[in-house]
Structure formats: C-alpha cells, structure tokens
Design a protein around this motif. Structure first.
Motif, PDB file in Angstrom:
ATOM      1  N   ILE A 377      -7.940  14.133   0.642  1.00  0.00           N
ATOM      2  CA  ILE A 377      -7.896  12.752   0.415  1.00  0.00           C
ATOM      3  C   ILE A 377      -6.762  12.295   0.869  1.00  0.00           C
ATOM      4  CG2 ILE A 377      -7.072  13.056  -2.045  1.00  0.00           C
ATOM      5  CD1 ILE A 377      -8.827  10.832  -2.932  1.00  0.00           C
ATOM      6  N   SER A 378      -6.900  10.759   1.316  1.00  0.00           N
ATOM      7  CA  SER A 378      -5.762   9.909   1.921  1.00  0.00           C
ATOM      8  C   SER A 378      -5.931   8.418   1.361  1.00  0.00           C
ATOM      9  CB  SER A 378      -5.533  10.004   3.178  1.00  0.00           C
ATOM     10  OG  SER A 378      -6.684   9.516   4.062  1.00  0.00           O
ATOM     11  N   TYR A 379      -4.576   7.856   1.143  1.00  0.00           N
ATOM     12  CA  TYR A 379      -4.775   6.349   0.793  1.00  0.00           C
ATOM     13  C   TYR A 379      -3.595   5.778   1.768  1.00  0.00           C
ATOM     14  CZ  TYR A 379      -7.853   6.628  -3.193  1.00  0.00           C
ATOM     15  OH  TYR A 379      -8.865   6.769  -3.862  1.00  0.00           O
ATOM     16  N   ASP A 380      -3.994   4.691   2.290  1.00  0.00           N
ATOM     17  CA  ASP A 380      -2.895   3.925   2.832  1.00  0.00           C
ATOM     18  C   ASP A 380      -3.072   2.457   2.779  1.00  0.00           C
ATOM     19  OD1 ASP A 380      -1.578   5.852   5.645  1.00  0.00           O
ATOM     20  OD2 ASP A 380      -3.589   6.087   5.232  1.00  0.00           O
ATOM     21  N   SER A 381      -1.630   1.946   2.098  1.00  0.00           N
ATOM     22  CA  SER A 381      -1.802   0.576   1.769  1.00  0.00           C
ATOM     23  C   SER A 381      -0.240  -0.179   2.385  1.00  0.00           C
ATOM     24  CB  SER A 381      -1.597   0.408   0.083  1.00  0.00           C
ATOM     25  OG  SER A 381      -1.227  -0.842  -0.204  1.00  0.00           O
ATOM     26  N   LEU A 382      -0.897  -1.501   3.043  1.00  0.00           N
ATOM     27  CA  LEU A 382       0.215  -2.079   3.750  1.00  0.00           C
ATOM     28  C   LEU A 382      -0.008  -3.505   3.119  1.00  0.00           C
ATOM     29  CD1 LEU A 382       2.810  -2.204   5.495  1.00  0.00           C
ATOM     30  CD2 LEU A 382       0.966  -2.946   7.276  1.00  0.00           C
ATOM     31  N   ARG A 383       0.785  -4.318   2.395  1.00  0.00           N
ATOM     32  CA  ARG A 383       0.860  -5.685   2.110  1.00  0.00           C
ATOM     33  C   ARG A 383       0.689  -6.562   3.209  1.00  0.00           C
ATOM     34  NH1 ARG A 383       4.969  -5.529  -3.106  1.00  0.00           N
ATOM     35  NH2 ARG A 383       3.901  -3.958  -4.027  1.00  0.00           N
ATOM     36  N   ARG A 384      -0.168  -7.728   2.865  1.00  0.00           N
ATOM     37  CA  ARG A 384      -0.388  -8.724   4.103  1.00  0.00           C
ATOM     38  C   ARG A 384       0.786  -9.946   4.012  1.00  0.00           C
ATOM     39  NH1 ARG A 384      -5.795  -8.664   5.998  1.00  0.00           N
ATOM     40  NH2 ARG A 384      -7.075  -7.195   4.960  1.00  0.00           N
ATOM     41  N   ASP A 385       1.792  -9.616   3.258  1.00  0.00           N
ATOM     42  CA  ASP A 385       2.685 -10.713   3.109  1.00  0.00           C
ATOM     43  C   ASP A 385       3.861 -10.551   4.296  1.00  0.00           C
ATOM     44  OD1 ASP A 385       4.193  -8.516   2.072  1.00  0.00           O
ATOM     45  OD2 ASP A 385       4.438  -9.461   0.128  1.00  0.00           O
ATOM     46  N   GLY A 386       3.824  -9.537   4.994  1.00  0.00           N
ATOM     47  CA  GLY A 386       4.936  -9.237   5.952  1.00  0.00           C
ATOM     48  C   GLY A 386       5.911  -8.542   5.409  1.00  0.00           C
ATOM     49  N   SER A 387       6.185  -8.326   4.231  1.00  0.00           N
ATOM     50  CA  SER A 387       7.353  -7.510   3.772  1.00  0.00           C
ATOM     51  C   SER A 387       7.337  -6.052   3.986  1.00  0.00           C
ATOM     52  CB  SER A 387       7.068  -7.677   2.188  1.00  0.00           C
ATOM     53  OG  SER A 387       6.036  -6.907   1.801  1.00  0.00           O
ATOM     54  N   GLY A 388       6.179  -5.538   4.720  1.00  0.00           N
ATOM     55  CA  GLY A 388       6.372  -4.063   4.848  1.00  0.00           C
ATOM     56  C   GLY A 388       6.287  -3.158   3.665  1.00  0.00           C
ATOM     57  N   ALA A 389       5.874  -3.777   2.493  1.00  0.00           N
ATOM     58  CA  ALA A 389       5.906  -2.950   1.312  1.00  0.00           C
ATOM     59  C   ALA A 389       4.391  -2.107   1.349  1.00  0.00           C
ATOM     60  CB  ALA A 389       6.268  -3.745   0.212  1.00  0.00           C
ATOM     61  N   GLY A 390       4.410  -1.035   0.757  1.00  0.00           N
ATOM     62  CA  GLY A 390       3.111  -0.437   0.693  1.00  0.00           C
ATOM     63  C   GLY A 390       3.498   0.970   0.246  1.00  0.00           C
ATOM     64  N   ALA A 391       2.264   1.911   0.375  1.00  0.00           N
ATOM     65  CA  ALA A 391       2.365   3.324  -0.204  1.00  0.00           C
ATOM     66  C   ALA A 391       1.323   3.902   0.632  1.00  0.00           C
ATOM     67  CB  ALA A 391       1.919   3.397  -1.523  1.00  0.00           C
ATOM     68  N   ARG A 392       1.519   5.355   0.704  1.00  0.00           N
ATOM     69  CA  ARG A 392       0.488   6.416   1.383  1.00  0.00           C
ATOM     70  C   ARG A 392       0.732   7.641   0.613  1.00  0.00           C
ATOM     71  NH1 ARG A 392       3.700   7.438   5.100  1.00  0.00           N
ATOM     72  NH2 ARG A 392       4.140   9.673   4.857  1.00  0.00           N
ATOM     73  N   VAL A 393      -0.589   8.139   0.559  1.00  0.00           N
ATOM     74  CA  VAL A 393      -0.504   9.630  -0.035  1.00  0.00           C
ATOM     75  C   VAL A 393      -1.565  10.393   0.665  1.00  0.00           C
ATOM     76  CG1 VAL A 393      -2.254   9.050  -1.579  1.00  0.00           C
ATOM     77  CG2 VAL A 393      -0.875  10.811  -2.273  1.00  0.00           C
ATOM     78  N   ARG A 394      -1.100  11.694   0.916  1.00  0.00           N
ATOM     79  CA  ARG A 394      -2.114  12.728   1.544  1.00  0.00           C
ATOM     80  C   ARG A 394      -2.162  13.767   0.637  1.00  0.00           C
ATOM     81  NH1 ARG A 394      -2.203   8.851   4.431  1.00  0.00           N
ATOM     82  NH2 ARG A 394      -2.061   8.615   6.644  1.00  0.00           N
ATOM     83  N   GLU A 447       6.256   6.135  -0.706  1.00  0.00           N
ATOM     84  CA  GLU A 447       6.433   5.304  -2.013  1.00  0.00           C
ATOM     85  C   GLU A 447       7.247   4.132  -1.950  1.00  0.00           C
ATOM     86  OE1 GLU A 447      10.449   7.444  -1.770  1.00  0.00           O
ATOM     87  OE2 GLU A 447       8.480   7.526  -0.983  1.00  0.00           O
ATOM     88  N   THR A 448       7.280   3.506  -0.806  1.00  0.00           N
ATOM     89  CA  THR A 448       7.908   2.134  -0.540  1.00  0.00           C
ATOM     90  C   THR A 448       7.629   1.088  -1.828  1.00  0.00           C
ATOM     91  OG1 THR A 448       7.770   2.645   1.931  1.00  0.00           O
ATOM     92  CG2 THR A 448       8.578   0.497   1.148  1.00  0.00           C
ATOM     93  N   ALA A 449       6.498   1.077  -2.279  1.00  0.00           N
ATOM     94  CA  ALA A 449       5.953   0.139  -3.222  1.00  0.00           C
ATOM     95  C   ALA A 449       6.785   0.249  -4.275  1.00  0.00           C
ATOM     96  CB  ALA A 449       4.525   0.535  -3.546  1.00  0.00           C
ATOM     97  N   ILE A 450       7.460   1.194  -4.644  1.00  0.00           N
ATOM     98  CA  ILE A 450       8.324   1.488  -5.832  1.00  0.00           C
ATOM     99  C   ILE A 450       9.550   0.698  -5.808  1.00  0.00           C
ATOM    100  CG2 ILE A 450       9.613   3.209  -7.607  1.00  0.00           C
ATOM    101  CD1 ILE A 450       7.451   5.329  -7.055  1.00  0.00           C
ATOM    102  N   ALA A 451      10.290   0.821  -4.699  1.00  0.00           N
ATOM    103  CA  ALA A 451      11.499  -0.141  -4.503  1.00  0.00           C
ATOM    104  C   ALA A 451      11.096  -1.491  -4.355  1.00  0.00           C
ATOM    105  CB  ALA A 451      12.239   0.382  -3.327  1.00  0.00           C
ATOM    106  N   ALA A 452      10.128  -1.651  -3.876  1.00  0.00           N
ATOM    107  CA  ALA A 452       9.534  -3.357  -3.830  1.00  0.00           C
ATOM    108  C   ALA A 452       9.171  -3.821  -5.276  1.00  0.00           C
ATOM    109  CB  ALA A 452       8.361  -3.240  -3.064  1.00  0.00           C
ATOM    110  N   ALA A 453       8.956  -2.929  -6.015  1.00  0.00           N
ATOM    111  CA  ALA A 453       8.685  -3.417  -7.566  1.00  0.00           C
ATOM    112  C   ALA A 453       9.739  -3.571  -8.178  1.00  0.00           C
ATOM    113  CB  ALA A 453       7.793  -2.322  -8.186  1.00  0.00           C
ATOM    114  N   GLY A 454      10.941  -3.253  -7.855  1.00  0.00           N
ATOM    115  CA  GLY A 454      12.209  -3.797  -8.381  1.00  0.00           C
ATOM    116  C   GLY A 454      12.819  -2.298  -9.100  1.00  0.00           C
ATOM    117  N   LEU A 455      12.609  -1.238  -8.631  1.00  0.00           N
ATOM    118  CA  LEU A 455      13.110   0.039  -9.281  1.00  0.00           C
ATOM    119  C   LEU A 455      13.735   0.760  -8.303  1.00  0.00           C
ATOM    120  CD1 LEU A 455       9.873   0.304 -10.695  1.00  0.00           C
ATOM    121  CD2 LEU A 455      11.541   1.638 -12.216  1.00  0.00           C
ATOM    122  N   ARG A 456      14.629   1.549  -8.299  1.00  0.00           N
ATOM    123  CA  ARG A 456      15.474   2.464  -7.567  1.00  0.00           C
ATOM    124  C   ARG A 456      14.384   3.418  -6.934  1.00  0.00           C
ATOM    125  NH1 ARG A 456      20.751   4.029 -10.786  1.00  0.00           N
ATOM    126  NH2 ARG A 456      19.334   3.922 -12.074  1.00  0.00           N
ATOM    127  N   ALA A 457      14.452   3.661  -5.678  1.00  0.00           N
ATOM    128  CA  ALA A 457      13.566   4.324  -5.028  1.00  0.00           C
ATOM    129  C   ALA A 457      13.571   5.888  -5.273  1.00  0.00           C
ATOM    130  CB  ALA A 457      13.737   4.270  -3.373  1.00  0.00           C
TER     131      ALA A 457
END
Length: 482
Positions: A377-394, A447-457
């Motif tokens: 199972i895999s998920y790939d997420s990339l925001r459309r706002d150009g920030s480059g934030a997203g997440a991926r799992v395999r 886990e790029t989305a975690i740092a984008a959410a204001g937490l330390r990666a």
C-alpha cells in the motif's frame, strides 16, 4: 580523582540536578558526555557546557540505558567517571498506585541506574568514579511515597544486585560506587504540577510498559523522565478534573448525527514529540495528552468514502477522496481526550473550502495518489500551493491480525477533536466500531508535512506503525469549551 581533564558521562543531564552537575563539572575543566531525555534542554545544557557529545535516551528503555556508557566511552576515548541522575517520583496511597506505575517507578529509579553503572564498569578507567544520585527518601519514606522510596532504597542499598556486583566484582581496582547527596541544585528535585517533559521508551522497557499500562487504570498517573525531576499528576487528573479512560469504544453517545463517513485503508505513523512544543500549537483550553509522560505526533494516511450529512445519502464524487493529516493529542478541562489537526491534505477542493469555513480545520488542497498492489500500500501527497510540503508512505500489509499495545490504543482510541473557530475552542465528538489492525511493515516514508505543520522534523523512525482496513464513523454536533 582529578576533575580537570576527566572524561565524565552525566546520564540525566536534562534535569535540574543533572544539568547543574554537568555545568559544574564543565566549569571545573571536565570533558563531558551528556545524555538526557529532552532534546531541546539537552542542546541548551550542551551549549552551556561547551563542545562535546550528547545523546537523547530514556531511562524506561533499559536497553538504551545500558548502552549509554559504551557510547560515551567511544565518543570520549574512554571514561574516568559516570554520574547517574535519572529519577521519577510517584505520589499516592499504595493501594491506588497500580502495578504499571509501581513497575515504572522501580525501572526508572533503580533498574536503569543499575544498568548504566553495571555497563560502565567495563569502560571506566582504574581509579575512576561511579556515582548515582539517590534521595533522603531512601532512608525514611514520607507518607504517600512508599513505591518511590522503595525504588530509591533499592539503588542506595549496598545489597542491591547492581551495586553489589560492582563493589565485589567490578573491573580491576575500580572503586566502589558512591552515592552522592546533592544540595543546592537548581530548583527542587521533584515537583508536582503540569508536565513539561516527555517520557516513553523502546526495546525491553517499551514492551513491558505497553502491557503494564493497560492495567494501570485511570490515565497517566505517573509522568516521568530519565534525567530530571519527575512530574506527577495523581489520579490521572487533567486540568479541572479527572481524565477519561482510554476505551476501545466511545464513552459518550452522540446526541445526534451531524455527518457520517468511512475511513478506509488507514496507515498510522507516530513519533514522540516535545510536550512544550506541542502545547504551543494547541487551541486555548486544551493541553497535551500524555502516555507515561510523553506526547506524540501522528501522520495518518487514508481514503475517505461515503461522506454524508446527517442521515442523508452519501455525496457522489465530493464525498470520496484521499486524506493525509498531521495530528497531535489533546485533553480539555472536562478530561475529554481528543486530537488536534495541524494539517489535513485533501484532493477535493470543495471539501477543503467547506471544512475550513464551517469548522476552522486546517485543510489544504493537495494531489494525493493511493495505490494498493497485493500486500503493498502506498500514499503520495503533495500540496498544490507550491510549498513542496507533502508526505509519502510505502508499507507491506500482512493478513495476520495485530493487537495494539497500550500506547497504540492511546493514540487511536480518540472520540473527538479539538479545534478553534472564530476565537472559540470546541470539541467535535465522534463514534465508530472498535479498531481491527493488521501487521504492517514500513518500507519507506517522507514526513515533510510534520515540519510544515510547525513541529520539529522527526530524527528517528516512527515508534509505531499501524494499518487498519477501515471503520464507519459518525460525528455529533460541536460542543463549545467554557
């Protein structure tokens, strides 16, 4: 022993006593290796002590504690002294402490220091020093502190297994371990009050803790730490009242159904997080929810299906989408446990706009790709706002059922969310059937989305990886916090 130039490991360097000792030793010319449980405070103490190695560890993880001396000896090219300053307090009548807390107190106050001292005997040079900080309670137990005093006495007693082994069968002419009473360190050694540290574990300690905590009863009785004062909330109290139990089903029925949905093909990743950092990100009226003194950040991937309002039909197209969210764990003054979303990526724009306007939830429009091939199972997420934030799992999912441990129940048995809308904090309750998990092996993630959410990666792999086939979920109307 000459302190100037001595190579000293301070285990528990992020607490009041440990940090004071570390700074004093550095001021006298010692070369220090610092180990403690709180990354932020460890960095601060390291800076005050000058250059040198530092390492996070947790006294509840006995494997990690045992390896601390070998790490310090490698980093410093040997050891001349080891000072152990870990500890945690627990208050309350013996009959109310519970087996999980009693085990936890004994492990952190006695077994972990013994493990460090025992392993250190192979690395400390001849004529060196082993020291363990205990307390006056080891000789005379105050009322309501029997378990804590017993654990401290086990460490202080010359007949305790770890200390006796070092005294009578140590490395060469290594002197007997010394017990040092510290006066005048910054702050009190043990305080009761809101927790500002975090605690958890891995290896042997984490497994034991997970099973034991299930019998402890009412929430986080004992907030602890390797490396400093033990912060205790007796009886599992939350600010303003008792905290609700962790239960596999919602403890409260919904007054009515506001909307319904299915959560499918869920993958949960979790990391330990700094409670101080988390507290600043929560809405007013809530505080970090803790499991054995530690809080967590979750990265959750899933598909949302059959979104429907009230008891009406499911919405076509708009009610089906992928979602990736970053969530924290909260409790309020009524003791209700919840989640706080720091971000929710979604690949349908209208649900994003609706959830932001109606509920104040931080939804983001994103491209989300979901793929299921056999066991993979895999998920790939990339925001459309150009920030480059997203997440991926395999991940690879096994058909073998998996029974969640106490930590994983704490993270997934959540019966509402806390959020803020137009300056007011509210609680949105939900219900669903109990979780059924399968074994899941993580192969890769981002886990790029975690740092984008204001937490330390996160700097380490997740402490928990879970997969669930899915559950139907119902939400009730929001309840405003007083």
């Amino acid at each position: 022993m000459e302190i100037r130039g001595a190579r000293v490991l301070v285990a528990g360097a992020t607490g009041d006593i440990g940090s004071a000792l570390a700074e004093r030793l550095a001021g006298l010319g010692a070369v220090t290796a610092l180990a403690g449980r709180h990354p932020g405070r460890l960095a601060e103490v390291r800076e005050r002590c000058g250059p040198g190695p530092s390492r996070t560890f947790d006294a509840w993880d006995l494997d990690g504690a045992e390896g601390t001396a070998a790490w310090a000896a490698w980093e410093l090219g040997g050891l001349d002294a080891v000072v152990v300053c870990v500890g945690v307090a627990a208050f309350g009548p013996v009959g109310e402490i519970g087996e999980a807390v009693a085990e936890h107190v004994m492990a952190v106050n006695a077994l972990a220091p013994m493990a460090i001292l025992r392993s250190a005997s192979a690395h400390v040079s001849s004529g060196g020093l082993l020291a363990a900080v205990t307390g006056t309670v080891a000789r005379s137990a105050p009322a309501g502190m029997a378990d804590y005093a017993a654990a401290k006495a086990a460490l202080a007693d010359g007949r305790s297994p770890g200390v006796a082994a070092l005294r009578h069968g140590g490395a060469g002419d290594l002197p007997a371990p010394r017990r040092v009473r510290i006066r005048g360190a910054r702050g009190d050694r043990h305080r009761s009050g809101p927790a500002t540290g975090h605690h958890g574990g891995g290896g042997r300690g984490r497994d034991r803790g997970g099973h034991a905590h299930g019998s402890a009863g009412r929430g986080d009785r004992c907030r602890t730490g390797s490396g400093g004062a033990g912060y205790v909330v007796t009886g599992g109290a939350s600010p303003g009242g008792p905290v609700e139990d962790v239960t596999p089903l919602s403890p409260r029925p919904l007054s009515r159904v506001l909307f319904r949905q299915w959560w499918r093909e869920l993958v949960f990743l979790h990391w330990a997080a700094d409670p101080d950092e988390v507290a600043r990100l929560l809405p007013p009226g809530t505080s970090p929810d803790l499991h054995l003194g530690r809080t967590y950040v979750g990265l959750v991937f899933f598909r949302m299906d059959h979104l429907a309002l009230g008891r009406g039909p499911a919405l076509p197209y708009l009610g089906n989408f992928g979602e990736v969210n970053v969530r924290l764990y909260s409790r309020d003054a009524l003791g209700r446990r919840g989640v706080v979303f720091r971000s929710l990526d979604c690949d349908r724009l209208l649900p994003v706009l609706t959830a932001r306007a109606a509920f104040g939830l931080p939804y983001r429009w994103a491209r989300i790709r979901t793929r299921r091939t056999g066991a993979g199972i895999s998920y790939d997420s990339l925001r459309r706002d150009g920030s480059g934030a997203g997440a991926r799992v395999r991940a690879e999912v096994s058909p073998e059922p998996y029974e969640a441990n106490a930590l994983e129940e704490f993270l997934t048995c959540r019966w509402g969310l806390h959020a803020q809308l137009r300056g007011h904090t509210y609680y949105l309750p939900n219900t669903h059937p109990r979780w059924t998990f399968s074994r899941c092996e993580l192969t890769s993630y981002d886990e790029t989305a975690i740092a984008a959410a204001g937490l330390r990666a996160p700097r380490e792999d997740p402490v928990s990886v879970l997969y669930a086939r899915g559950v139907p979920v119902r939400f009730g109307p929001p309840l405003r916090l007083a």
